[in-house]
Design an enzyme around this catalytic site. Structure first.
Site, short mmCIF file in Angstrom:
data_model
loop_
_atom_site.label_atom_id
_atom_site.label_comp_id
_atom_site.label_asym_id
_atom_site.label_seq_id
_atom_site.Cartn_x
_atom_site.Cartn_y
_atom_site.Cartn_z
N HIS A 1 -12.54 111.27 54.57
CA HIS A 1 -13.44 112.20 55.25
C HIS A 1 -12.93 113.64 55.08
CE1 HIS A 1 -15.99 113.46 58.84
NE2 HIS A 1 -15.19 114.48 58.67
N GLU A 2 -11.62 113.84 55.31
CA GLU A 2 -11.04 115.20 55.22
C GLU A 2 -11.01 115.68 53.78
OE1 GLU A 2 -10.86 116.73 57.88
OE2 GLU A 2 -11.03 114.95 59.14
N CYS B 1 -17.59 114.40 63.20
CA CYS B 1 -16.91 115.53 62.56
C CYS B 1 -16.90 116.70 63.53
CB CYS B 1 -17.66 115.90 61.28
SG CYS B 1 -16.93 117.29 60.40
N LEU B 2 -15.77 117.38 63.65
CA LEU B 2 -15.68 118.52 64.57
C LEU B 2 -16.66 119.63 64.18
CD1 LEU B 2 -11.82 118.83 65.18
CD2 LEU B 2 -13.55 117.85 66.70
N GLY C 1 -8.74 114.62 62.65
CA GLY C 1 -8.45 115.27 61.38
C GLY C 1 -9.12 116.63 61.32
NI NI Z 1 -15.13 116.48 59.36
#
Ligand code: NI
Length: 190
Positions: free
Chosen positions: A131-132, A89-90, A45
């Site tokens: 999360h997003e 998370c990215l 995401g």
């Molecule tokens: Ni994230």
């Protein structure tokens, strides 16, 4: 435009994004770029503020491999039943923590064509959406876990940022010195 994922410590990750006013071809092109970047980064995401676009939309691909776009999303229902899942998370690379969230949600949003839809989700999909969605309000998963973990990770990223800035500063100082020496030599010759 070169799109890049912002990392923890960047102020933009902590800001509240504003609603999308119109779903345009430009927005669809941005969405495609976000999917590309997300897949390249092995993510599931990606929210617009993570790439410095302070607007309320995100993209995701859950285990059914369907590309999903959520524009101006609203989570209108959450189950009282919760579950634990290890999140990453990215924007916070190489960190993972088990986070508790509702298991089922109902979300309303616009798709990439600007068409409204309502989706009831559970499992991994519900997890990614929540999360997003948080990213649109400047919330990161570390805010929902152990405060000690959050403190540790924030400190680590702040230190990393400082080191990076120091390296950049040293590079500039070195380049300036070389330029000065060259200039001095040139003056002597003249
Ligand atoms: Ni994230």
């Amino acid at each position: 435009m070169c799109m890049k994922v912002l990392h923890l410590g960047d102020e933009r990750l902590r800001q509240i994004s504003t609603p999308v006013t119109e779903v345009t071809d430009d927005l669809r092109a941005t969405i495609e770029q976000m999917f590309e970047l997300m897949l390249k980064s092995d993510g599931v995401g990606l929210a617009a503020p993570q790439v410095g676009i302070m607007q309320r939309f995100f993209v995701l691909i859950a285990e059914d491999n369907v590309k999903r776009v959520f524009i101006n999303p609203q989570i209108i229902k959450t189950s009282t039943e919760t579950g634990s899942f290890e999140e990453g998370c990215l924007s916070i690379p190489n960190q993972y923590e088990t986070i508790v969230r509702p298991l089922q949600i109902t979300v309303q949003a616009l798709n990439e064509k600007g068409k409204p839809f309502t989706l009831e989700a559970d499992g991994f999909l519900a997890r990614i959406i929540q999360h997003e969605y948080d990213h649109l309000d400047g919330i990161l998963y570390i805010d929902r876990g152990d405060p000690v973990f959050k403190f540790k990770v924030e400190k680590q990223f702040a230190e990393r940022k400082e080191k990076h800035l120091a390296r950049e500063k040293a590079k500039i100082a070195k380049a300036t010195k070389i330029a000065e020496k060259k200039a001095a030599k040139a003056t002597k010759k003249a």
